[in-house]
Structures are given as C-alpha cells and as structure tokens.
Design a protein around this motif. Structure first.
Motif, PDB file in Angstrom:
ATOM      1  N   UNK B 151       0.846  -1.186   0.000  1.00 47.82           N
ATOM      2  CA  UNK B 151       0.000   0.000   0.000  1.00 47.82           C
ATOM      3  C   UNK B 151       0.882   1.236   0.000  1.00 47.82           C
ATOM      4  N   UNK B 155       0.435   4.214  -2.616  1.00 48.67           N
ATOM      5  CA  UNK B 155       0.049   5.594  -2.367  1.00 48.67           C
ATOM      6  C   UNK B 155       1.192   6.574  -2.542  1.00 48.67           C
ATOM      7  N   UNK B 312     -28.184   1.621  -2.005  1.00 46.10           N
ATOM      8  CA  UNK B 312     -28.473   2.040  -0.641  1.00 46.10           C
ATOM      9  C   UNK B 312     -27.702   3.290  -0.271  1.00 46.10           C
ATOM     10  N   UNK B 313     -26.803   3.709  -1.164  1.00 47.81           N
ATOM     11  CA  UNK B 313     -26.080   4.954  -0.907  1.00 47.81           C
ATOM     12  C   UNK B 313     -26.049   5.767  -2.185  1.00 47.81           C
ATOM     13  N   UNK B 333     -22.308   2.496  -2.695  1.00 46.83           N
ATOM     14  CA  UNK B 333     -22.379   1.211  -2.001  1.00 46.83           C
ATOM     15  C   UNK B 333     -21.579   0.153  -2.745  1.00 46.83           C
ATOM     16  N   UNK B 334     -20.720   0.575  -3.663  1.00 44.68           N
ATOM     17  CA  UNK B 334     -19.824  -0.298  -4.430  1.00 44.68           C
ATOM     18  C   UNK B 334     -20.544  -1.194  -5.427  1.00 44.68           C
ATOM     19  N   UNK B 335     -21.834  -0.957  -5.674  1.00 46.01           N
ATOM     20  CA  UNK B 335     -22.561  -1.802  -6.611  1.00 46.01           C
ATOM     21  C   UNK B 335     -22.664  -1.143  -7.979  1.00 46.01           C
ATOM     22  N   UNK B 356     -20.888  -6.843  -7.946  1.00 43.85           N
ATOM     23  CA  UNK B 356     -20.442  -6.458  -6.601  1.00 43.85           C
ATOM     24  C   UNK B 356     -18.929  -6.462  -6.459  1.00 43.85           C
ATOM     25  N   UNK B 357     -18.211  -6.713  -7.559  1.00 44.76           N
ATOM     26  CA  UNK B 357     -16.769  -6.931  -7.404  1.00 44.76           C
ATOM     27  C   UNK B 357     -15.975  -5.700  -7.010  1.00 44.76           C
ATOM     28  N   UNK B 359     -14.544  -2.784  -4.892  1.00 47.39           N
ATOM     29  CA  UNK B 359     -14.400  -2.586  -3.453  1.00 47.39           C
ATOM     30  C   UNK B 359     -14.523  -1.125  -3.081  1.00 47.39           C
ATOM     31  N   UNK B 381     -11.222   5.097  -4.398  1.00 49.82           N
ATOM     32  CA  UNK B 381      -9.948   4.895  -3.712  1.00 49.82           C
ATOM     33  C   UNK B 381      -9.750   3.500  -3.140  1.00 49.82           C
ATOM     34  N   UNK B 382     -10.804   2.915  -2.589  1.00 56.91           N
ATOM     35  CA  UNK B 382     -10.639   1.602  -1.967  1.00 56.91           C
ATOM     36  C   UNK B 382     -10.481   0.501  -2.997  1.00 56.91           C
ATOM     37  N   UNK B 385      -9.721  -0.324  -9.430  1.00 53.64           N
ATOM     38  CA  UNK B 385      -9.704  -1.198 -10.606  1.00 53.64           C
ATOM     39  C   UNK B 385     -10.647  -0.693 -11.676  1.00 53.64           C
ATOM     40  N   UNK B 387     -12.952  -2.298 -14.648  1.00 55.60           N
ATOM     41  CA  UNK B 387     -13.491  -3.591 -15.057  1.00 55.60           C
ATOM     42  C   UNK B 387     -14.352  -3.425 -16.292  1.00 55.60           C
TER      43      UNK B 387
END
Lengths: 203, 503
Positions: B151, B155, B312-313, B333-335, B356-357, B359, B381-382, B385, B387
């Motif tokens: 990491x 960064x 949801x977000x 919500x990363x979706x 959902x892959x 993150x 940031x988290x 990737x 895709x």
C-alpha cells in the motif's frame, strides 16, 4: 429460500452468524491493510458482496481455530470483545487496533422460540459494516513497516482458558485517534465496531 | 654458495617472530575467511587480514584508545543474538516484574482497593474482575520476508516508465488549452461538466453554470442559483444540444433552454441532492444521494414516471447505453446495477445485472460504442480497478489495477481505446487500448485529483475538470487526416456539395 427468511434467529444461529462475520471481517482487514500480500487472497461471494479471503493454509487454519472457539463462546454468551491488534514486527509497537464489542442478550436460550429478524436485514447490516471496513483505507494512516497481527478476546473472568490460549494485556495504542463504525445486531448479539490508530506525531 | 642458503633457511626456521610461510591458517584466520564475504565489520580492509580481522570475532578488541567500532553481524531475525534468538517472543517486562516484585501481604484498606479497581478499569478499559483477555498463542506464519506492504508503494507511486513500444500516433503530452474553473466543488460524487453536440462545454461552478463555446471561445453565464447555500450537483446536455438538465443540491432537476437562456421546467421528485443525470431521448434519468434513480418524461406535466431503487447509498455514476436499451448505475455502495428500459412483470424495475466486485464507490461508468453490451466501470480509492463487463452474460471480461482512484471513463469513437481519469498521486489521464488493456499513454498536468471527463462532439478532444480549479483540454484522439477524409466521405454525401462550393 423463502423458508430460511422467515425462520427467525436462534441463539445457535446468531452465534454462527457473528462468528462468520468475524472471520470475513478479519480477512478483509488483513487484505485492506496489506498485512499479507494481496495475491494470497481470493474472491468469494458473501453477504451480496465480493469479499477477499486468504488462501494461505496456515493463516486459514489459524483463523478457523479462532472462529470455532468464538462460536462456542458466543453461544455461551461469555465473550465481550474481539480485538485485532496490528503492530510493527520490528518495534512491537501497536499501530492499529480494531475493536469489535459484543453485547449479548443473556436471556436468550435455545429453548425459547426463535426471535423475529430476517436474515436479509442482518445481512444488509453486516454488509454495511464490511463496506465501511473497506472504505477506512481512505483515512487510516499508511502502515510503513512490515506488520503482524494479533487477536485478543475479552471473555468472562471465570471462563476456563482452553489449551493453546493464554492471558494477555489489552495492548492499547498510546496517543490514538478512534473512529466508530456501524454496528449490527441479530437481536441476540449486538456487535459494535471501531478502529483506533496511532495519531501522526509530526503534523 | 649453497651453505649460505642452508644457513639462511636454518635461521628462518629458528626465528619465531616472522610469519611462517607454509603454516596451516590459524583459527582466527579461518574464522575471518568464513565471515569474510558476508558482513564486513567497520574497519576491515581486504588488504590487511591480520590485526583487524582478529577483532571481528566476539572477543573484545585489545587495542586501547581505538574507538569501539560497532561490531554487528547482520541480524537474521529481528534483534536476535545467539543467547536470545528471537527477542519479540520474549516477555521481558513480565519476567522482570515477576522476578523483582516483593511478596507483600495483601493488607489494603477498602478505599485503597476501590481506588485500585478504578485505576484498573481506566487503564484496561474494562473491569478486571469481570473479564479477562485471552490471546491465541502461536502466531501464524507472518508474511514472507521481503514482502513490503505494497500500500505504501501504491500511495506514493512515482512516475512509471513509459511503455517501450512506441505509439503509432502522436499524442500531445500537453493540453491544448487550460481554462480557469474557480470555485469548482471538490466533491468526488458530483458530475459538473458536459459537452454538447453543438460544441458548448457546460461547467458548474458552485452555484452557477457557465457555457463555453469551443469554436468561438465565448463564455456565457447561463444561470445562478437564487437560494443561498444551494449548489449545482450535476449537468447533462440533451442529445440535440438545445436543452441542458441541471441537478441541484436542493433535490431539484431543472431544464434550461439555451437559445433563450430561460428555465423551462423545475422538476422536484427527489429528497436529496441529484448528483448524476443521463438522457435517453425524452427520458431524463436522475440519481440521488438517497440511492434512488428517477425517470422523468420531460414532455408531460407528470414528469416522474418511474423509480429505480437499487442502491443504498448515493448514486454517482449513471449512463444510458447508446442504443437506449440499458441504464447502468454505480453507487457509493460499491454496486453496479444494469437496468432494462422497460418494466418487468408487476410494473417494477429490477436490475438485469448487479456487479459487486468493486471494493469502492463506482462513479466511472461508460458503454462501449463499437461493441454492444460492453460496459466499463471504475472504482474509487478503496478499489482502483477498471473492469469491463458483458451485461448480457454478466461476465467480467477484464479487470486491470489502475493504482489510483478512477473518477471517469470515456470510450473513443475514433480509436479502439478508452481514457480514464485518476486522482492521487499523479492526477493523470490514462489511455488504454481495448481489448488488450495496455496503456497507450499517460497525460499528466493536473495538480489535484481529476473529478470529471467529457468528450467533444467530434471525438478528438477530452476535457478534464480537476480539484486544482482548472479545465484542461487534451487533443488525444486526433484523427489521421487520411482516415478523417475516409470517415467524412462515409458519413454524409450531402455535405460534400457544400465543401465543394466553399473551395
């Protein structure tokens, strides 16, 4: 599938859910904080998310032992807290401390009827917590040196210490900053998550 | 003559203060040779093995007055030596305490006991009488040595060396133009720029929207919010380029006519700010901080025709496919959800795919213009990737680690490439070749993270808005003049008459 939704939560089921959450949560922390190389993790589907779990056999075995033990202690309602301590290998200084507080409803016994809460609702809550754990990488300070992790479990005083376990100190961080994350509850067990990290000494 | 040699030999043998030429090496010499190539203690020079190597063994140096050169063999384990091989597994403080504590009789007054208990609770964070802490002994094998927590590398990424293969075309590394964008909101979740088919670039700066005419360079202020503390959260041009949809932090979706510079409609249906908009002919879709997506039919009074609840977000990425059959949405919500254009049985919209892959938050969402049903998404940031998905089968065709927060992806219409915008640490734009996913070029220049990307109507220029309050225009998809002529010929026959007459 419909049957499972309406089954309700038993004490045994709740213990399993929470122990499972800890297993995936710890794996996520190990991946996100870079304690182990990312290529040793593989993706699995759980809680409607893609989570990363370790493929390293020794580590997986170690975590399994802990999960099994946690299941038992959760069932007996004798465990109060699970802590993941991340410390530098060289200096043994504690850099990060993930704390999972467990509140157990001691009135719940298996012979009582199952409690009303859908699996889906619990899954949603667990999903939020795991997503938050993943997102903490945006504010947690970088772990500069190679780190090792330790697992501490706070149990009731009169619990018999099983073989392979030993007593330990709390391993607090001196001068820490703490952040509370979301919590989830199965109506029998409630888990509050927070992370404490070492404040940067140099502004 | 020989007797003198014999005498010299005899004398040589009898003298004891010169080194014996053919003697077996002394123990200390053997030791020095053994540890020779490894750690060389301070002060050992290969030319003088005699005196100095004597002090490389553990016996203290006998030469007085010489400052003690620190003699250390490279530690094999952290801080270990031959008496204590692994210091970190020792419990030094505990051992010391147990050895030195006196055997005091436990004579304490009750108040002292209470005080001690209070101290214990404070220090330990819990009541020692009620609980104890257990630790599983025997830690698992730590990560292999030499594994650096990457990491840190991530960064603090430095410049990556350029690709060895030369690009087949020239991509200028400097932007064509740099425009000032003062007060632009540094919020990852907003979509503040869009380029119309009439060649107007709309930019939302806090509570105003400005239009920049690319051809003439003219700037018009289209609107400014009246209420205080309300800001623009998204802008989107209708395909024809005569109407602009504006989403605000007060949950309104406004429709403006550019010709007359008037507001045509103010559509309220959301409860929280509208961070993203996308047009599908007369349907305007808006995504809000609550996670809901609304479809608005802008021709009718009852504009709110559908609600899609899949996030949801906050919904930060929203794009209709070019054929209008699918709507892709990405959220905090990363979706990633892919919605059909028509309702299913029962009148509800349900996503045909959910990915959902990722993150991290998915703001970058883009459909491939030359391949049907191919969608590109990028994570925050988290995740970092990019895709590529086939939305019919749900398969992830490829995934590549971009090493940096992805804010936007745009496919090129002129080349089989796409461009992505990034944040920390290099704030660069990266051009990728598809489907090989190799980097074609990296465009640097922004001094703070890129927030949005948009493409010119002719597909040659990409505009990037960043937190450094600038807009940079990059001419990265310039068409080869020969190829351009071919394309123009293929596109329209009628305009060729005009061309002839102009010439």
């Amino acid at each position: 599938q419909l049957g499972r939704e309406h089954q309700g939560i038993t004490l045994r089921g709740s213990a399993e859910l929470v122990a499972e959450f800890f297993s995936y949560g710890i794996n996520s922390i190990l991946y996100q904080r870079g304690i182990y190389p990312p290529e040793t993790f593989t993706r699995v589907q759980k809680y409607g998310l893609t989570l990363l779990v370790t493929t390293d056999p020794e580590l997986a075995n170690y975590l399994n032992n802990v999960t099994e033990q946690m299941k038992e202690w959760l069932y007996k309602c004798m465990v109060q807290r699970l802590v993941v301590v991340i410390s530098s290998i060289e200096s043994s200084e504690v850099l990060e401390r993930w704390q999972f507080d467990i509140e157990c409803d001691k009135t719940a016994k298996d012979d009582n009827g199952p409690r009303e809460k859908s699996q889906k609702a619990i899954q949603d809550e667990i999903r939020s917590v795991i997503r938050q754990i993943t997102a903490t990488v945006t504010f947690l300070p970088l772990l500069e040196s190679a780190c090792a992790f330790d697992l501490l479990i706070y149990t009731d005083k009169d619990l018999a210490v099983p073989e392979k376990w030993e007593e330990s100190g709390p391993q607090f961080i001196a001068n820490s900053e703490e952040v509370r994350l979301r919590s989830f509850t199965t109506t029998i067990h409630r888990v509050n998550t927070s992370v404490a990290y070492k404040k940067d000494s140099v502004p | 003559m020989a007797q003198f040699l014999f005498e010299a030999d005899l004398h040589g043998l009898l003298k004891l203060d010169t080194p014996i030429p053919n003697a077996p090496p002394a123990r200390w010499q053997r030791k020095a040779k053994e540890s020779g190539p490894g750690p060389s203690p301070v002060g050992v020079s290969p030319m003088k093995p005699a005196n100095r190597s004597h002090s490389s063994s553990k016996t203290p140096s006998k030469t007085p007055g010489k400052s003690g050169s620190k003699i250390q063999s490279t530690p094999t384990k952290a801080g270990g030596d031959r008496y204590i091989p692994n210091r970190s597994t020792m419990q030094m403080e505990m051992a010391n305490f147990l050895l030195t504590k006196e055997n005091d009789p436990a004579e304490e007054s009750p108040t002292k006991k209470e005080q001690q208990k209070a101290w214990a609770v404070n220090l330990n964070g819990f009541d020692v009488e009620e609980a104890k802490i257990l630790r599983l002994s025997g830690k698992p094998q730590n990560a292999p040595e030499g594994y650096q927590n990457n990491l840190k590398v991530l960064y603090s990424q430095k410049m990556t060396p350029g690709s060895s293969r030369k690009n087949s075309r020239y991509i200028p590394s400097m932007p064509d133009r740099i425009l000032d964008a003062p007060e632009i909101r540094n919020d990852y979740y907003l979509n503040l720029i869009d380029w119309s088919s009439q060649n107007f670039l709309a930019v939302a700066l806090d509570n105003s929207v400005y239009l920049w005419n690319h051809a003439s360079g003219e700037i018009i202020q289209l609107l400014q919010m009246e209420q205080p503390d309300v800001y623009i959260s998204s802008v989107s041009w209708i395909k024809e380029g005569n109407y602009l949809a504006v989403g605000t932090s007060s949950a309104e979706v406004q429709l403006w006519d550019i010709q007359q510079q008037k507001r045509l409609r103010n559509m309220t249906s959301h409860c929280a700010r509208v961070g993203t908009l996308s047009w599908n002919s007369y349907i305007l879709s808006s995504g809000s901080r609550t996670g809901h997506i609304h479809h608005h039919d802008v021709r009718v009074a009852e504009h709110h025709v559908a609600t899609l609840a899949g996030h949801t977000q906050e919904v930060c990425g929203l794009k209709w496919s070019l054929d209008g059959r699918y709507l892709a949405s990405g959220g905090n919500d990363n979706l990633v959800n892919v919605w059909p254009c028509t309702q299913g049985v029962g009148g509800d919209f349900a996503p045909v795919q959910t990915f959902t892959q990722h993150q991290g938050a998915v703001k970058a969402v883009a459909w491939c213009p030359w391949q049907m049903n191919v969608l590109a998404t990028g994570g925050g940031t988290s995740d970092r990737h990019i895709r590529i998905w086939n939305v019919c089968s749900g398969a992830c065709l490829s995934a590549v680690d971009a090493h940096s927060q992805v804010c936007s992806i745009l496919w090129s219409t002129n080349y089989k490439e796409f461009i992505s915008g990034h944040g920390f640490a290099q704030n660069q734009l990266v051009l990728w070749k598809y489907p090989t996913m190799t980097k074609v070029a990296e465009l640097q220049g922004h001094t703070a993270r890129i927030l949005n990307l948009t493409m010119s109507p002719d597909g040659t220029t990409v505009a990037s808005a960043a937190a450094d309050e600038t807009l940079r225009l990059w001419r990265c998809f310039e068409m080869d003049p020969i190829k351009k002529k071919e394309k123009e010929k293929a596109n329209s026959a009628k305009t060729s008459i005009i061309h002839q007459s102009i010439r």
